[in-house]
Design an enzyme around this catalytic site. Sequence first.
Site, PDB file in Angstrom:
ATOM      1  N   ASP A  91       0.817  -1.210   0.000  1.00 39.81           N
ATOM      2  CA  ASP A  91       0.000   0.000   0.000  1.00 39.81           C
ATOM      3  C   ASP A  91       0.856   1.267   0.000  1.00 39.81           C
ATOM      4  OD1 ASP A  91      -2.302  -1.459   0.011  1.00 39.81           O
ATOM      5  OD2 ASP A  91      -2.870  -1.028   2.078  1.00 39.81           O
ATOM      6  N   ASP A 241      -5.345  -7.591  14.409  1.00 38.19           N
ATOM      7  CA  ASP A 241      -4.931  -8.946  14.758  1.00 38.19           C
ATOM      8  C   ASP A 241      -5.608  -9.425  16.044  1.00 38.19           C
ATOM      9  OD1 ASP A 241      -3.589  -7.025  16.235  1.00 38.19           O
ATOM     10  OD2 ASP A 241      -1.579  -7.699  15.679  1.00 38.19           O
TER      11      ASP A 241
END
Length: 482
Positions: A91, A241
């Site tokens: 990205d 996460d």
Amino acid sequence: MLAAEPLVELLLTLGLVLLAISSLNLVGLTLGRILMPSRRLITMPPEDAPLPTVLVQLPLFNEGELVERVLDAVMALDWPKDRLQIQVLDDSNDGFSRSLSQRAVAGRRQEGVQIELLHRIKRTAFKAGALAAGLERSDAAFVAVFDADFMPPPEFLKRTVGALIVQPELAYVQARWAHINRDDSLLTRAQARLLDSHFRVEQEARWRLGLPVPFNGTCGVWRRAAIEDAGGWQGDTLTEDLDLSLRARLRGWRSAYLNDLPVPGVLPVSTRAWRTQQFRWTKGFVQCFVKLTPAIWASTALPRWQKVMISLQIAQPLAFLVGASCLVLGLPFIAGAAVAGETMGRAAMMTSMLGFAAPISFLTLAGAGSGFRVTAKEVLGALFLTTGLLLSNARAGLEALVGHRSEFVRTPKASVAVTPRAFRWPNGLLELSAGSGLLGFALLEQPFSVFYLVMVIGGLLGVGTLQFLDGRVLSKQTGAGP
């Protein structure tokens, strides 16, 4: 005397009790690590079982030359190349980093590797969005995730995927982080000690106790079915996460941890970079606390003691906000404008004893066998530097509680061969001002209180100075590294 003294004393006493509970959580994990027997994880599939296709995702954002190193490590994995898919999820908004990724992927593709580069112009949902976008382009049953600064050992997939194959109730397997540049400076040694306490003590204790072992965002392998069943990657917190791993547990999935499978990675070499990392982790944890606590306590899949332990886990970073509040509320007592009652005095004594004993035991156990001098230096360094994050992490917790959104800022890291000039941020004024002001206030009002506040004052001044100097004072500049 303050007109609102009873209210101030009540709030301060409540804050001290909350800090004591936070310390007791560390004590419980330390005892769990010491007293509970180790658990063995079956990590090899039956010999006649065909090996499945594994998708390896490498999320990047302006990581520069690290892409070559992590790809080299992935290519060395002991897994059939025809059953290995690699995605470079870059990205980057830096043209140089993007060109390096393009060149690296093109070179591997010419060698016959199943590899593709995904570049999103808009970082929707940040890392979670990149992982989700990559997952849509593959049908692999298992997904390994590595940040660019980690290098998995060749046996990584055999052990982690092997465990997932033979134990279908497992959602993911998490491996332990190791540290390439641990000995660069006192800053990196303190970071390593803190992370070792998380992996060698906390994660291992949770694994032995049967508690959910949080996914750490890298160095782990997920079962695709578990990701989808838990609702997929979501970008509404800064710790996607932890969020996904807890949602998976709420759906009945289990997790596993391999303490004896270290994956080398790079620690931040700049105090400012480390401060940025800790801000993101703190805010993300508290965001998960706000988001998931109702679901945790409404769950029928979790026993009550696990609900308590999970709640303490995701609320633990709030200790910075509570600690900062207690510090402010305690100023009138230091100045003599308010007088502490017996209850508050007992709470302060209990919190102080636990506040020193719990983290010292926790950190010491993380490096058992490293020698007294090394242990003392790393533990004290970790305590002072963590305390120096009081203001920054308190702000992170407050922003999460009030719902203030912020961008996912990747932690800037450099290999040890890069000079500190690449990370030269003249900062630290806030911590220096707060530490100096607190020291001056204590000396003017009640000099003896300096001994009680030495950790806070020293931590703020230390982190402020290191930010201002960019860590050069403590750096050995060994130039070692991969």
